[in-house]
Design an enzyme around this catalytic site. Sequence first.
Site, PDB file in Angstrom:
ATOM      1  N   SER A 233       0.817  -1.220   0.000  1.00 28.07           N
ATOM      2  CA  SER A 233       0.000   0.000   0.000  1.00 28.07           C
ATOM      3  C   SER A 233       0.846   1.263   0.000  1.00 28.07           C
ATOM      4  O   SER A 233       1.886   1.328   0.659  1.00 28.07           O
ATOM      5  CB  SER A 233      -0.913   0.048   1.221  1.00 28.07           C
ATOM      6  OG  SER A 233      -2.049  -0.715   0.981  1.00 28.07           O
ATOM      7  N   GLY A 234       0.372   2.254  -0.733  1.00 23.82           N
ATOM      8  CA  GLY A 234       1.060   3.528  -0.812  1.00 23.82           C
ATOM      9  C   GLY A 234       2.143   3.551  -1.870  1.00 23.82           C
ATOM     10  O   GLY A 234       2.606   4.613  -2.270  1.00 23.82           O
TER      11      GLY A 234
HETATM   12  N1  ARG Z   1      -4.421  -2.504   1.544  1.00 26.72           N
HETATM   13  C1  ARG Z   1      -3.197  -3.190   1.245  1.00 26.72           C
HETATM   14  C2  ARG Z   1      -2.068  -2.587   2.082  1.00 26.72           C
HETATM   15  O1  ARG Z   1      -2.352  -1.878   3.011  1.00 26.72           O
HETATM   16  C3  ARG Z   1      -2.920  -3.215  -0.242  1.00 26.72           C
HETATM   17  C4  ARG Z   1      -3.740  -4.255  -0.892  1.00 26.72           C
HETATM   18  C5  ARG Z   1      -3.603  -4.260  -2.373  1.00 26.72           C
HETATM   19  N2  ARG Z   1      -4.272  -5.435  -2.843  1.00 26.72           N
HETATM   20  C6  ARG Z   1      -4.344  -5.821  -4.111  1.00 26.72           C
HETATM   21  N3  ARG Z   1      -4.879  -6.972  -4.360  1.00 26.72           N
HETATM   22  N4  ARG Z   1      -3.873  -5.069  -5.100  1.00 26.72           N
HETATM   23  O2  ARG Z   1      -0.913  -2.925   1.925  1.00 26.72           O
END
Ligand code: ARG
Length: 275
Positions: A233-234
Amino acid sequence: MRRPTARSLAGVPALIAAAVVTTPAMSVPAAADSVVVGGYEVRADDSPWVVALASRDRFGPARSGQFCGGVVVAPTKVMTAAHCLSNAVLGKDAASVRDLRVIAGRSELAGNGGREVPVRETWVTPAYDPVTNSADMALLTLGEALPEDHVLPVAGPGDPAYEVGTAATVYGWGDTQGNGSYASSLRAARVSVLPDETCANAYPGGQGSRYAPSTMLCAGDPQGGHDACQGDSGGPLVAEGRLIGLVSWGSGCGRPDGPGVYTRVSAVVRSAGTG
Ligand code: ARG
């Protein structure tokens, strides 16, 4: 912040699990072949704009405290996902995390290459909605400037890099299998920009999350197997040498029926009035 289901989080360390945004009604175990399910190792020197967000106080020393990704958009500015700075992830206000750092140029988190730069200030776009995860974008101001050649240009509205079918690459140190196998080296996976309808169909709302094309971008591999995952994420989604998305959420990782949802950077930057 959506409540992750126990199932989608099997084996994910509790602290990182807090960062996960999943769709309760649709969560299923990740595909076994799932970047940065389906990815390959890259050197931080070859993609100097990718940085790790880290706090050893909160996440422990083993992987330099990494818990999210980020991208350098100006010498003293790093863009990341707003949900990375939430109380649910950090256990407190981002402003009171004393050792919040950006790590640049370190491919291998177990090592001490590159440099660690303190975060002086955090700013979450007021457009961010933690319930719908819309406008999932934050900016960090660094205590020291990174070199100009670390900066990745941001694709503006109407940039052809957002067109469906464009090849894109996502970067991160996140889960490589969807089962809590966090990478220690920086990885990348090749995906492509998918039609908004693909994500709208996969994420219609109701019980689960809803895809909102105005602030989100759909990308992945229609066959499955190449995707971002927990811990990414990010981090940046890059097309034609420009930043088009930030890893935001998805259902499982690398599933053909669960494409990756990214923050549509052009939209949130415009609404934030930052450029
Ligand atoms: N929310 C996740 C994080 O905090 C990222 C998930 C992305 N998932 C995906 N299937 N593209 O790291």
